[in-house]
Scaffold this motif. Structure first.
Motif, PDB file in Angstrom:
ATOM      1  N   SER A 257     -14.559  40.505 -19.719  1.00 22.03           N
ATOM      2  CA  SER A 257     -15.175  39.606 -20.680  1.00 22.03           C
ATOM      3  C   SER A 257     -15.477  38.329 -20.095  1.00 22.03           C
ATOM      4  N   LEU A 258     -14.299  37.798 -19.430  1.00 23.85           N
ATOM      5  CA  LEU A 258     -14.455  36.395 -18.662  1.00 23.85           C
ATOM      6  C   LEU A 258     -15.575  36.420 -17.714  1.00 23.85           C
ATOM      7  N   SER A 259     -15.838  37.513 -16.903  1.00 23.98           N
ATOM      8  CA  SER A 259     -16.724  37.698 -15.802  1.00 23.98           C
ATOM      9  C   SER A 259     -18.211  37.450 -16.523  1.00 23.98           C
ATOM     10  N   ARG A 260     -18.455  38.424 -17.314  1.00 20.31           N
ATOM     11  CA  ARG A 260     -20.085  38.450 -17.741  1.00 20.31           C
ATOM     12  C   ARG A 260     -19.956  37.266 -19.011  1.00 20.31           C
ATOM     13  N   GLY A 261     -19.339  37.676 -19.945  1.00 20.94           N
ATOM     14  CA  GLY A 261     -19.801  36.782 -21.170  1.00 20.94           C
ATOM     15  C   GLY A 261     -19.483  35.288 -21.267  1.00 20.94           C
ATOM     16  N   ALA A 296     -12.963  31.941 -11.745  1.00 25.41           N
ATOM     17  CA  ALA A 296     -13.102  32.856 -10.844  1.00 25.41           C
ATOM     18  C   ALA A 296     -11.946  33.184 -10.247  1.00 25.41           C
ATOM     19  N   MET A 297     -10.920  31.849  -9.751  1.00 28.34           N
ATOM     20  CA  MET A 297      -9.746  32.486  -9.213  1.00 28.34           C
ATOM     21  C   MET A 297      -8.745  32.975 -10.181  1.00 28.34           C
ATOM     22  N   GLY A 298      -8.786  32.915 -11.492  1.00 29.54           N
ATOM     23  CA  GLY A 298      -8.039  33.352 -12.269  1.00 29.54           C
ATOM     24  C   GLY A 298      -8.313  34.909 -12.382  1.00 29.54           C
ATOM     25  N   ILE A 299      -9.526  35.409 -12.326  1.00 33.02           N
ATOM     26  CA  ILE A 299      -9.951  36.740 -12.223  1.00 33.02           C
ATOM     27  C   ILE A 299      -9.332  37.446 -11.103  1.00 33.02           C
ATOM     28  N   GLN A 300      -9.410  36.664 -10.008  1.00 39.81           N
ATOM     29  CA  GLN A 300      -9.099  37.165  -8.679  1.00 39.81           C
ATOM     30  C   GLN A 300      -7.709  37.398  -8.646  1.00 39.81           C
ATOM     31  N   ASN A 301      -6.993  36.219  -9.056  1.00 41.59           N
ATOM     32  CA  ASN A 301      -5.245  36.480  -9.279  1.00 41.59           C
ATOM     33  C   ASN A 301      -4.848  37.900 -10.092  1.00 41.59           C
ATOM     34  N   VAL A 302      -5.425  38.285 -10.900  1.00 46.45           N
ATOM     35  CA  VAL A 302      -5.231  39.282 -11.627  1.00 46.45           C
ATOM     36  C   VAL A 302      -5.575  40.530 -11.051  1.00 46.45           C
ATOM     37  N   TRP A 303      -6.746  40.462 -10.524  1.00 43.88           N
ATOM     38  CA  TRP A 303      -7.232  41.714  -9.918  1.00 43.88           C
ATOM     39  C   TRP A 303      -6.128  42.103  -8.625  1.00 43.88           C
ATOM     40  N   LEU A 304      -5.844  41.147  -7.916  1.00 44.36           N
ATOM     41  CA  LEU A 304      -5.139  41.325  -6.827  1.00 44.36           C
ATOM     42  C   LEU A 304      -3.603  41.197  -6.936  1.00 44.36           C
ATOM     43  N   GLY A 305      -3.324  40.841  -8.272  1.00 43.53           N
ATOM     44  CA  GLY A 305      -1.659  40.653  -8.372  1.00 43.53           C
ATOM     45  C   GLY A 305      -1.229  39.608  -7.561  1.00 43.53           C
ATOM     46  N   GLN A 306      -1.836  38.512  -7.697  1.00 46.63           N
ATOM     47  CA  GLN A 306      -1.120  37.361  -6.782  1.00 46.63           C
ATOM     48  C   GLN A 306      -1.452  35.923  -7.490  1.00 46.63           C
ATOM     49  N   TYR A 307      -0.699  34.849  -7.209  1.00 47.05           N
ATOM     50  CA  TYR A 307      -0.701  33.722  -7.847  1.00 47.05           C
ATOM     51  C   TYR A 307       0.021  32.781  -6.952  1.00 47.05           C
ATOM     52  N   LYS A 308      -0.670  31.516  -6.719  1.00 46.59           N
ATOM     53  CA  LYS A 308       0.028  30.317  -6.089  1.00 46.59           C
ATOM     54  C   LYS A 308       0.521  29.481  -7.026  1.00 46.59           C
ATOM     55  N   ARG A 309       2.017  29.372  -7.222  1.00 49.36           N
ATOM     56  CA  ARG A 309       2.454  28.579  -8.165  1.00 49.36           C
ATOM     57  C   ARG A 309       2.364  26.893  -7.676  1.00 49.36           C
ATOM     58  N   ARG A 310       2.607  26.273  -8.877  1.00 43.72           N
ATOM     59  CA  ARG A 310       2.478  24.856  -8.808  1.00 43.72           C
ATOM     60  C   ARG A 310       3.186  24.380  -7.730  1.00 43.72           C
ATOM     61  N   ASP A 311       4.382  24.804  -7.418  1.00 43.95           N
ATOM     62  CA  ASP A 311       5.389  24.202  -6.416  1.00 43.95           C
ATOM     63  C   ASP A 311       5.049  24.852  -4.912  1.00 43.95           C
ATOM     64  N   GLY A 312       3.925  25.497  -4.866  1.00 42.22           N
ATOM     65  CA  GLY A 312       3.456  25.897  -3.476  1.00 42.22           C
ATOM     66  C   GLY A 312       4.027  27.315  -3.310  1.00 42.22           C
ATOM     67  N   SER A 313       4.823  28.043  -4.083  1.00 44.27           N
ATOM     68  CA  SER A 313       5.292  29.284  -3.560  1.00 44.27           C
ATOM     69  C   SER A 313       4.406  30.396  -4.259  1.00 44.27           C
ATOM     70  N   SER A 314       4.497  31.787  -3.747  1.00 43.93           N
ATOM     71  CA  SER A 314       3.410  32.546  -3.958  1.00 43.93           C
ATOM     72  C   SER A 314       4.371  33.835  -4.646  1.00 43.93           C
ATOM     73  N   LEU A 315       3.416  34.227  -5.694  1.00 46.72           N
ATOM     74  CA  LEU A 315       3.767  35.259  -6.386  1.00 46.72           C
ATOM     75  C   LEU A 315       3.013  36.506  -6.099  1.00 46.72           C
ATOM     76  N   LYS A 316       3.535  37.761  -5.810  1.00 47.98           N
ATOM     77  CA  LYS A 316       2.905  39.100  -5.482  1.00 47.98           C
ATOM     78  C   LYS A 316       3.575  40.001  -6.480  1.00 47.98           C
ATOM     79  N   VAL A 317       2.710  40.812  -7.387  1.00 41.10           N
ATOM     80  CA  VAL A 317       2.957  41.832  -8.333  1.00 41.10           C
ATOM     81  C   VAL A 317       2.060  42.805  -8.227  1.00 41.10           C
ATOM     82  N   ALA A 318       2.570  43.939  -8.557  1.00 37.24           N
ATOM     83  CA  ALA A 318       1.765  45.264  -8.705  1.00 37.24           C
ATOM     84  C   ALA A 318       0.231  44.943  -9.298  1.00 37.24           C
TER      85      ALA A 318
END
Length: 400
Positions: A257-261, A296-318
């Motif tokens: 929905s975010l991508s298209r709508g 666009a980055m938010g979509i990529q974060n969820v799809w890949l299960g990754q997120y760069k945090r405000r403190d510079g650390s990286s989160l990786k999930v399923a």
């Protein structure tokens, strides 16, 4: 809800892929393939990982908004060019994190269920004269109406009252109070710090109070959605983590929905077609190009299960990418590549956005935006195919 599309009916999206159409967000229509059940990476792991990512992103959005609140407090205590510029910068910094959270919308979660605060947080486009003076209307808005009592309750009550552009709260009300109207073709608005100085501008005291209160309300709303995703509590997250394939369906509904709508449709196609600055997302600060990238980055974060945090650390999930890849590696890779292309296309959009949309079809700016529209549209189709690959055969994606 905040955008015009959200008020429209939510449509089942077939996208020419032969998927069944459904209506109504609440329809729990989905199926799970035997292969998905057998996969070592199951839907529950993806749902739990998603919740962790959502909580981290909302926490960062709340933290950066609190930093903005401090900068705004400094401006209100001692208005100057320097404190105004610092407050503006803090708004821009905070928007980077909030923009990424918009991938968590469109499926009736804490941000945008029936009682969700999304419309109070990020509503647009805004009729500036609803809040403060504009060119030719020196006495416009609640700020210049001494009969209007400026409180959080009153601002919330007046938000979108009598019209969807009657916006009294949220990021864009704060943006307008920091930048003022954008009357320039080459840059953002240029509100003077003297608007907050007694004796320099009418109702400076009320303007200071309004900016203080509307910022407090934003913090309250961001805190509420963050709390809904906090771990170890009896909240929305606790149920979402147990939702299995249904939770994964909701995740894909949000991304598609975010991508298209929203991203391709309301935020890019609408201003492309109208060539009107009033259809620009962050028109006062000329930050719209960054809004597109963050989405666009938010979509990529969820799809890949990754997120760069405000403190510079990286989160990786399923991730969804891995879940889909276990069933169809080629499709997963193709979707990942398309999502990366959309991020790159949005990064190519130049500021100010309100000049990018001007001209004929061959105008360089319009071609840059159209490339991003086309990429985001294509990725929405691939997301539907990805859902189908893991047995989710019916979706309720918001269309433009």
């Amino acid at each position: 809800m905040s955008q015009r599309l959200v008020r429209r009916s939510v449509l089942g999206l077939a996208l020419g892929l032969g998927l069944g159409a459904v209506t109504g967000v609440a329809t729990p229509a989905f199926a799970q393939t035997a292969a998905a059940k057998a996969s070592k990476l199951d839907a529950r792991a993806v749902a739990v990982g998603y919740s962790e990512l959502v909580y981290a992103n909302y926490s960062d959005s709340l933290g950066s908004a609190r930093d903005m609140q401090k900068a705004i407090a400094a401006l209100l205590a001692a208005p100057s060019k320097e404190t105004l510029e610092a407050a503006r910068k803090s708004w821009l910094d905070a928007r980077e994190f909030y923009g990424q959270t918009e991938a968590f919308r469109f499926y009736g979660g804490p941000i945008d269920d029936e009682n969700g605060p999304e419309g109070q947080i990020n509503a647009w486009p805004m009729d500036e004269s609803y809040v403060d003076y504009v060119e030719g209307k020196a006495n416009a808005g609640f700020i210049n109406d001494p009969k209007f009592k400026i409180t959080k309750a009153n601002l919330a009550k007046q938000n979108e009252r009598g019209g969807e552009e009657n916006i009294a709260t949220g990021w864009h009300a704060i943006e307008f109070l920091l930048w003022g109207q954008d009357l320039s073709e080459t840059g953002p608005g240029d509100r003077s710090f003297e608007d907050y100085v007694d004796g320099k501008r009418a109702n400076a005291d009320r303007r200071r109070l309004y900016l203080k209160v509307v910022t407090e309300l934003l913090i309250d709303d961001l805190a509420s959605v963050t709390k809904a995703w906090a771990p170890g509590q009896k909240n929305f997250r606790a149920q979402f983590d147990k939702g299995g394939v249904e939770s994964v369906r909701k995740i894909i509904v949000g991304l598609g929905s975010l991508s298209r709508g929203e991203l391709a449709g309301e935020r890019m196609e609408v201003p492309l077609n109208s060539q009107d600055q009033e259809d620009e997302h962050s028109c006062f600060s000329d930050n719209t190009h960054r809004d597109m990238v963050a989405n666009a980055m938010g979509i990529q974060n969820v799809w890949l299960g990754q997120y760069k945090r405000r403190d510079g650390s990286s989160l990786k999930v399923a991730s969804l990418a891995d879940l889909v890849g276990a069933k169809n590696a080629e499709l997963s890779g193709k979707t990942s590549a398309q999502i990366a292309s959309t991020v790159k296309a949005t990064e190519g959009i130049q500021a100010p956005f309100d000049r990018e949309i001007i001209g004929g079809a061959d105008a360089p700016g319009r071609k840059r935006i159209q490339a991003a529209v086309d990429s985001a549209t294509e990725q929405s189709k691939l997301l539907v195919q990805a859902a189908n690959a893991i047995g989710i055969t019916k979706l309720t994606l918001v269309q433009p």
